[in-house]
Design a protein around this motif. Structure first.
Motif, PDB file in Angstrom:
ATOM      1  N   ASP A 270     -42.937  63.816 -25.163  1.00  0.00           N
ATOM      2  CA  ASP A 270     -42.689  62.786 -26.241  1.00  0.00           C
ATOM      3  C   ASP A 270     -44.127  61.872 -26.329  1.00  0.00           C
ATOM      4  O   ASP A 270     -43.684  60.694 -26.690  1.00  0.00           O
ATOM      5  CB  ASP A 270     -41.292  61.998 -25.716  1.00  0.00           C
ATOM      6  CG  ASP A 270     -41.541  61.435 -24.201  1.00  0.00           C
ATOM      7  OD1 ASP A 270     -42.443  62.060 -23.690  1.00  0.00           O
ATOM      8  OD2 ASP A 270     -40.448  60.872 -23.743  1.00  0.00           O
ATOM      9  N   ALA A 271     -45.218  62.224 -25.816  1.00  0.00           N
ATOM     10  CA  ALA A 271     -46.116  61.318 -25.576  1.00  0.00           C
ATOM     11  C   ALA A 271     -46.814  61.101 -27.022  1.00  0.00           C
ATOM     12  O   ALA A 271     -46.817  61.754 -27.911  1.00  0.00           O
ATOM     13  CB  ALA A 271     -47.278  62.001 -24.874  1.00  0.00           C
ATOM     14  N   PRO A 272     -47.097  59.736 -27.256  1.00  0.00           N
ATOM     15  CA  PRO A 272     -47.781  59.271 -28.834  1.00  0.00           C
ATOM     16  C   PRO A 272     -49.199  60.297 -28.887  1.00  0.00           C
ATOM     17  O   PRO A 272     -49.903  60.278 -27.989  1.00  0.00           O
ATOM     18  CB  PRO A 272     -47.984  57.825 -28.659  1.00  0.00           C
ATOM     19  CG  PRO A 272     -48.019  57.618 -27.304  1.00  0.00           C
ATOM     20  CD  PRO A 272     -47.131  58.762 -26.678  1.00  0.00           C
ATOM     21  N   GLU A 273     -49.422  60.572 -30.299  1.00  0.00           N
ATOM     22  CA  GLU A 273     -50.751  61.372 -30.558  1.00  0.00           C
ATOM     23  C   GLU A 273     -51.793  60.415 -30.496  1.00  0.00           C
ATOM     24  O   GLU A 273     -52.835  60.858 -30.171  1.00  0.00           O
ATOM     25  CB  GLU A 273     -50.474  61.835 -31.745  1.00  0.00           C
ATOM     26  CG  GLU A 273     -51.568  62.996 -32.145  1.00  0.00           C
ATOM     27  CD  GLU A 273     -51.631  63.790 -33.278  1.00  0.00           C
ATOM     28  OE1 GLU A 273     -52.074  64.556 -33.741  1.00  0.00           O
ATOM     29  OE2 GLU A 273     -50.179  63.471 -34.143  1.00  0.00           O
ATOM     30  N   HIS A 274     -51.541  58.899 -30.832  1.00  0.00           N
ATOM     31  CA  HIS A 274     -52.805  58.149 -30.877  1.00  0.00           C
ATOM     32  C   HIS A 274     -52.196  56.849 -30.136  1.00  0.00           C
ATOM     33  O   HIS A 274     -51.923  55.829 -30.761  1.00  0.00           O
ATOM     34  CB  HIS A 274     -52.964  57.574 -32.468  1.00  0.00           C
ATOM     35  CG  HIS A 274     -53.258  58.814 -33.272  1.00  0.00           C
ATOM     36  ND1 HIS A 274     -54.503  59.462 -33.328  1.00  0.00           N
ATOM     37  CD2 HIS A 274     -52.484  59.627 -34.053  1.00  0.00           C
ATOM     38  CE1 HIS A 274     -54.516  60.274 -34.221  1.00  0.00           C
ATOM     39  NE2 HIS A 274     -53.346  60.358 -34.636  1.00  0.00           N
ATOM     40  N   PRO A 275     -52.503  57.268 -28.535  1.00  0.00           N
ATOM     41  CA  PRO A 275     -51.798  55.859 -27.839  1.00  0.00           C
ATOM     42  C   PRO A 275     -52.814  54.718 -27.767  1.00  0.00           C
ATOM     43  O   PRO A 275     -53.915  55.037 -28.040  1.00  0.00           O
ATOM     44  CB  PRO A 275     -51.899  56.625 -26.420  1.00  0.00           C
ATOM     45  CG  PRO A 275     -52.735  57.708 -26.638  1.00  0.00           C
ATOM     46  CD  PRO A 275     -52.954  58.266 -28.062  1.00  0.00           C
ATOM     47  N   GLY A 276     -52.335  53.722 -27.731  1.00  0.00           N
ATOM     48  CA  GLY A 276     -52.874  52.326 -27.601  1.00  0.00           C
ATOM     49  C   GLY A 276     -53.465  52.339 -25.966  1.00  0.00           C
ATOM     50  O   GLY A 276     -53.106  53.281 -25.278  1.00  0.00           O
ATOM     51  N   VAL A 277     -54.239  50.998 -25.731  1.00  0.00           N
ATOM     52  CA  VAL A 277     -54.454  50.846 -24.493  1.00  0.00           C
ATOM     53  C   VAL A 277     -53.302  50.945 -23.251  1.00  0.00           C
ATOM     54  O   VAL A 277     -53.324  51.655 -22.250  1.00  0.00           O
ATOM     55  CB  VAL A 277     -55.207  49.712 -24.279  1.00  0.00           C
ATOM     56  CG1 VAL A 277     -55.805  49.493 -22.813  1.00  0.00           C
ATOM     57  CG2 VAL A 277     -56.406  49.697 -25.108  1.00  0.00           C
ATOM     58  N   ALA A 278     -52.402  50.007 -23.573  1.00  0.00           N
ATOM     59  CA  ALA A 278     -51.200  50.189 -22.742  1.00  0.00           C
ATOM     60  C   ALA A 278     -50.407  51.085 -22.661  1.00  0.00           C
ATOM     61  O   ALA A 278     -50.043  51.778 -21.631  1.00  0.00           O
ATOM     62  CB  ALA A 278     -50.233  49.179 -23.272  1.00  0.00           C
ATOM     63  N   GLU A 279     -50.325  52.211 -23.710  1.00  0.00           N
ATOM     64  CA  GLU A 279     -49.755  53.424 -23.737  1.00  0.00           C
ATOM     65  C   GLU A 279     -50.638  54.464 -22.917  1.00  0.00           C
ATOM     66  O   GLU A 279     -49.852  55.299 -22.081  1.00  0.00           O
ATOM     67  CB  GLU A 279     -49.658  53.958 -25.054  1.00  0.00           C
ATOM     68  CG  GLU A 279     -48.636  53.079 -25.775  1.00  0.00           C
ATOM     69  CD  GLU A 279     -48.495  53.831 -27.269  1.00  0.00           C
ATOM     70  OE1 GLU A 279     -47.207  53.771 -27.824  1.00  0.00           O
ATOM     71  OE2 GLU A 279     -49.529  53.911 -27.736  1.00  0.00           O
TER      72      GLU A 279
END
Length: 791
Positions: A54-63
Motif C-alpha cells: 500500500d506504499a505511495p508511488e510518489h512519496p514525500g520526505v515524511a513518507e
C-alpha cells in the motif's frame, strides 16, 4: 582492512518504457573491483527492495522516512556473508516514481565485522549509504560502527514491551538453532517470521536473539528486517508487515510466525518449553548477562537447568518448571557450581514458593540426597514449614499432600502430628473417588507409613459406618488389606459384601447374621455395627414386616434406638413390601405389619412423630379388624386415624382399606358398618371395596354359598341415590360381579338364593327375580334395593 562493497539501485522505467535518466531499472551502480561475477549474480536477488503493497508511488520526505528498512545478513554458497541495507529513495529529477538503493558489504565466512561487532550491530550505522557514489567507485570502508540504537537498555526495555511473545519467540529460536546450521539448504530451512509494523522492532528482536546465543552462533545468524515474501526468504529470521504475514493455517511448517500486532497472548498460556520460559524471565528480569554465565556451565547453551541456576543465584524467579530443572541440573553438576554458588542456590530453594509443584519437590528430594550433609540439613530445614503446610492442606484433592508426605520422609521432616488429619481427609477423598485409591503413590506411601495406614483404616472404618456402599466400592477397587490387630468392624462387613439381600429372594435375617459375624463385634457392644449390617443387607431399603419384627425381637429396642435402625423398622411397617410373592401371603403379611406396628408403638413411644404414630395406630387397628378383635365403629375410626396420619403412605392405605373392605364384605360385619361405608362417600375407600369384591375369594363364595350371594345382593342394591360414588360402585358390583355369578348358578342354587332373600323380606326376593329375569335392563338393577336397609 577495507570491506568489499556493492551498490545496487532500482529505478523504474519512464512512461514510454525507456530507461530513466539514471540508466536501467535495476542494476549494480558501484562494485569494489575484484568481486567475481558469479558472486554478484548470486547476491543480486538478495539486494532488491519490494515496497509495501500500500506504499505511495510518489512519496514525500515524511513518507519516505516511514518506509521499512530491509537490513539483511545472508549466507552465500561459497561461505561468504552478505550484509546489506536496502532503503526506499525519492523520485529522480524528472519527477518519476521513487526507487530504492541497496548498500552491501561482503564478509569472509571465517571473519566478522571489523572491530568484532555482530552483524546486527551495524543496523542504522552511519556508514551506510543511501545513494550510489557519484563517480561509480565505492569509497574505502574500514568499518561499520554501531549506531548505539541496540544497546543493553534498549534491548531490556524492548523485551519488557514484548513480554507476552518472548517465550514463544525464544522457543522457536532454540528449535532453529538446534537444527543443522551453517550451509543448510535455504529452501528447506525453517525460519522465524516476526510480524511488526516497524522494521526497527524486528532489528531489536534479532538483537535479543543474538544476546541469547553464543557468540559463534550469533555471528552466523542470518536475518532480514523486512521482506514482502517471507516464505521465499533465504534468511532464518525475517520481518514482515502485518499485511504480508503468512496465514497461520499450519500448511507451511517452515515458518514459525510470531505476530506482535495481534492481540496479546493470554498470561496463563504455558511456555512452549522450559528453557524458553526461563529465558523470557531472565529478559524480563533485566539480566541478559546471565545467558553468557549459563553458557559457561555444563549442559550446553540451551540447558534450562543451567540457566535457571544462574537466575536463582541472581535472585530472579525462574518459575516452578525452572526451579525443577535447576534442582535436577544441580544434582548432576553440583561440583561445577563451586561451594559458594551451591550454598547460594540452596538458600534460593529455601525461600517459600506458593507455586511449588510436586515435580519440583521430587527434584528437590533428589538434590537433597546429593548435597553435603550440612547443605542437605539446611535445605530440609528451609522446606520444612512449606512441606508441613502442604501435608496439612485441606484444599480439594489429596494427591499433593500424599506426595509431600513422601518428600518430607526423605528430607527427615517430622509430620507425625499431621497424620490423623491427613488420614481423615484421605479417607473422605477415597470414598468419594474410589479410583484414586488404586495409584502407585498412595499404595507406596501406605506401605512406607505404618502410622498413616493405621490412621487411614480407622478413619475409613468410621466413615464406612456413615456410607457403607461407598466403602464397598472402595474395597472392591483397592488392594487395601484388613490384616493386623485393628478391629475395623464396618470395613470388614463392607469387604464381605455383597450380602444376600431379602429383596433378592434370600433370607434377610440370615444375611444379617452373617454380616455381623464377619464384623466380629456384637451389636450389643457397638450398636453402630447393626446399622451398617442393616444398610448392607437391605441396600438402603427395609426388610419385610415379618423380618423386621423378628429382628426387633432378637436385638431389642435399645440397640436399635442407639443405632438409629428403629427408623428402618418403621419403614418396614409402612413401605408395604411382602415376604413372598405368593397369593396366600396377603393375610400373613398384613398380620405381620399390624403386629410390627404394635411392637413399634410399644418400644419407641418417645421417638415416633405424631404422623408416624397415627400411621402405625392405623395399621394396628387394621390388624385388630382382620383378627376379629376390633369392636365398632370400624369405618369411622379408620377414617379418623387416616386424617391424623396424612400424608399417609400409599402402601399403608392399601393395607388398611384392603383389610377393612374384606371384613365389610363378610356376613359377620357389625350392624351399621355397611351404612357407614355407603354414607362416608370416600372415593378411595369405595374403590377399595369394589376391588376387594372382585377378589377370587369373594367370587368363589358367591358361587358356593347362596346365602352369601343373597347377602351381597341386599348390600349392593341398598340406598340408591345416597351419593354419586356409591351409585357408581353398587351398579358396577351388581352388573359386573354378581350378575355373571348368578347367571351361572344352577336352578337349585338360584332357588336357594331366593329363599334366603324371602327370609329377609318378600320384596327382596321379588326384586331379585326381576333383576335376574333374562333380558332385564341394567336400569332395573339401578332401581333395586330402595326398600332395603343396610346391614
Amino acid at each position: 582492512m577495507s570491506l568489499a562493497q556493492l551498490h545496487y539501485t532500482s529505478a523504474p522505467q519512464g512512461p514510454d518504457g525507456s530507461d530513466g535518466p539514471d540508466g536501467p531499472g535495476s542494476r549494480f551502480t558501484a562494485v569494489t573491483p575484484g568481486i567475481p561475477p558469479s558472486l554478484l549474480k548470486e547476491a543480486e536477488p538478495l539486494l532488491g527492495y519490494e515496497p509495501p503493497r500500500d506504499a505511495p508511488e510518489h512519496p514525500g520526505v515524511a513518507e519516505l522516512a516511514a518506509f521499512p528498512q530491509a537490513f539483511s545478513h545472508s549466507l552465500l554458497s561459497d561461505g561468504t556473508r552478505l550484509l546489506a541495507r536496502a532503503v526506499r529513495t525519492g523520485a529522480n529529477g524528472s519527477g518519476g516514481p521513487a526507487g530504492s538503493h541497496t548498500h552491501a558489504v561482503l564478509l569472509p565466512g571465517d571473519a566478522g565485522l571489523p572491530g568484532g561487532g555482530l552483524p546486527i550491530s551495524a543496523w542504522n550505522s552511519s556508514r551506510w549509504a543511501s545513494a550510489a557514489p557519484a563517480d561509480g567507485s565505492p569509497a574505502q570502508l574500514e568499518a561499520l560502527p554501531p549506531s548505539g540504537l541496540l544497546g543493553r537498555e534498549a534491548l531490556v526495555g524492548f523485551a519488557a514491551s514484548r513480554g507476552p511473545w518472548l517465550p514463544g519467540f525464544l522457543a522457536s529460536l532454540r528449535e532453529l538453532t538446534e537444527e543443522a546450521s551453517g550451509r543448510q539448504d535455504a529452501e528447506r530451512a525453517a525460519r522465524i517470521v516476526l510480524v511488526e509494523r516497524d522494521s526497527a522492532n524486528v532489528a531489536l528482536w534479532i538483537a535479543l536473539a543474538c544476546a541469547v546465543l553464543p557468540r559463534d552462533r550469533a555471528d552466523l545468524l542470518t536475518f532480514t528486517t523486512y521482506t514482502r515474501r517471507p516464505c521465499d526468504a533465504r534468511q532464518r529470521i525475517v520481518g514482515v508487515l502485518p499485511g504480508d504475514a503468512p496465514t497461520p493455517d499450519g500448511r507451511d511448517h517452515r515458518c514459525r510466525v510470531h505476530d506482535c500486532t495481534a492481540p496479546v497472548p493470554a498470561e496463563h498460556t504455558p511456555a512452549p518449553d522450559i528453557w524458553a520460559g526461563v529465558a523470557a524471565r531472565v529478559w524480563l528480569g533485566r539480566a541478559p548477562e546471565l545467558f553468557t554465565e549459563a553458557a559457561a556451565l555444563p549442559g550446553g547453551v540451551f540447558s534450562p537447568g543451567a540457566l535457571a541456576v544462574v537466575a536463582l543465584c541472581a535472585d530472579l524467579a525462574p518459575g516452578p518448571d525452572g526451579r525443577t530443572a535447576a534442582a535436577d541440573w544441580a544434582r548432576a553438576h553440583a561440583r561445577a557450581l563451586g561451594d559458594a554458588r551451591l550454598r547460594r542456590l540452596v538458600e534460593a530453594f529455601q525461600a517459600g514458593a506458593e507455586d511449588r509443584t510436586a515435580a519440583e519437590f521430587a527434584a528437590l528430594t533428589r538434590l537433597f540426597t546429593a548435597l553435603p550433609e550440612d547443605l542437605g540439613q539446611r535445605l530440609a530445614a528451609g522446606l520444612a514449614p512449606e512441606l508441613r503446610a502442604g501435608v496439612a492442606d485441606r484444599g480439594p484433592g489429596i494427591a499433593r499432600p500424599v506426595e509431600l508426605l513422601r518428600v518430607a520422609d526423605v528430607l527427615g521432616v517430622d509430620c507425625t502430628d499431621l497424620l490423623p488429619g491427613l488420614a481423615h481427609r484421605l479417607a473422605r477423598s477415597l470414598l468419594v473417588d474410589a479410583e484414586a485409591a488404586d495409584t502407585p503413590d498412595l499404595l507406596t506411601v501406605l506401605e512406607e507409613h505404618f502410622e498413616l495406614r493405621t490412621a487411614l483404616l480407622s478413619a475409613l472404618d468410621a466413615l464406612a459406618a456413615e456410607d457403607p456402599p461407598a466403602a464397598v466400592r472402595l474395597l472392591g477397587r483397592t488392594p487395601l488389606a484388613l490384616t493386623g490387630v485393628q478391629a475395623l468392624p464396618h470395613l470388614r462387613m463392607c469387604a464381605g459384601a455383597p450380602w444376600a439381600p431379602a429383596a433378592g429372594g434370600g433370607d434377610g435375617l440370615a444375611a444379617l447374621h452373617a454380616a455381623l459375624r464377619a464384623c466380629g463385634v456384637s451389636p450389643f457392644t457397638d450398636p453402630l455395627v447393626l446399622r451398617t449390617a442393616v444398610r448392607l443387607v437391605w441396600d438402603g431399603g427395609a426388610p419385610a414386616p415379618g423380618e423386621a419384627r423378628r429382628l426387633l425381637s432378637e436385638t431389642g429396642s435399645d440397640a436399635h434406638r442407639a443405632a438409629g435402625t428403629w427408623r428402618t423398622l418403621v419403614r418396614a411397617a409402612l413401605d408395604g413390601r411382602t415376604d413372598t410373592a405368593t397369593a396366600s401371603a396377603t393375610d400373613i403379611d398384613e398380620a405381620d405389619a399390624a403386629a410390627l406396628a404394635h411392637d413399634l408403638l410399644r418400644c419407641f413411644p418417645d421417638e415416633l412423630e405424631p404422623r408416624v404414630r397415627g400411621a402405625l395406630l392405623l395399621l394396628e387397628f387394621a390388624g385388630e379388624i382382620g383378627a376379629g378383635r376390633a369392636g365398632p365403629p370400624w369405618t369411622e375410626r379408620v377414617l379418623a386415624l387416616r386424617a391424623e396420619a396424612e400424608p399417609l403412605e400409599p402402601a399403608v392405605l392399601a393395607r388398611v382399606f384392603g383389610t377393612l373392605t374384606r371384613r365389610l364384605l363378610s356376613e359377620e360385619r357389625p350392624e351399621g358398618e355397611l351404612y357407614a361405608l355407603i354414607h362416608c362417600g370416600e372415593p378411595e375407600l369405595l374403590t377399595a371395596y369394589a376391588t376387594a369384591a372382585q377378589e377370587g375369594r369373594v367370587r368363589d363364595r358367591l358361587r358356593t354359598a347362596p346365602a352369601y350371594a343373597a347377602d351381597c345382593f341386599v348390600a349392593w342394591s341398598s340406598l340408591p341415590g345416597a351419593n354419586r360414588v356409591w351409585d357408581s360402585t353398587r351398579t358396577a358390583l351388581l352388573d359386573k360381579v354378581l350378575r355373571p355369578v348368578v347367571r351361572a348358578l344352577s336352578d337349585e342354587d338360584t332357588a336357594s338364593v331366593e329363599r334366603s332373600l324371602e327370609r329377609a323380606g318378600l320384596h327382596r326376593a321379588e326384586e331379585f327375580r326381576a333383576w335376574n329375569r333374562p333380558g332385564a335392563l341394567s336400569r332395573l338393577s339401578r332401581r333395586l334395593g330402595g326398600l332395603g336397609r343396610p346391614r
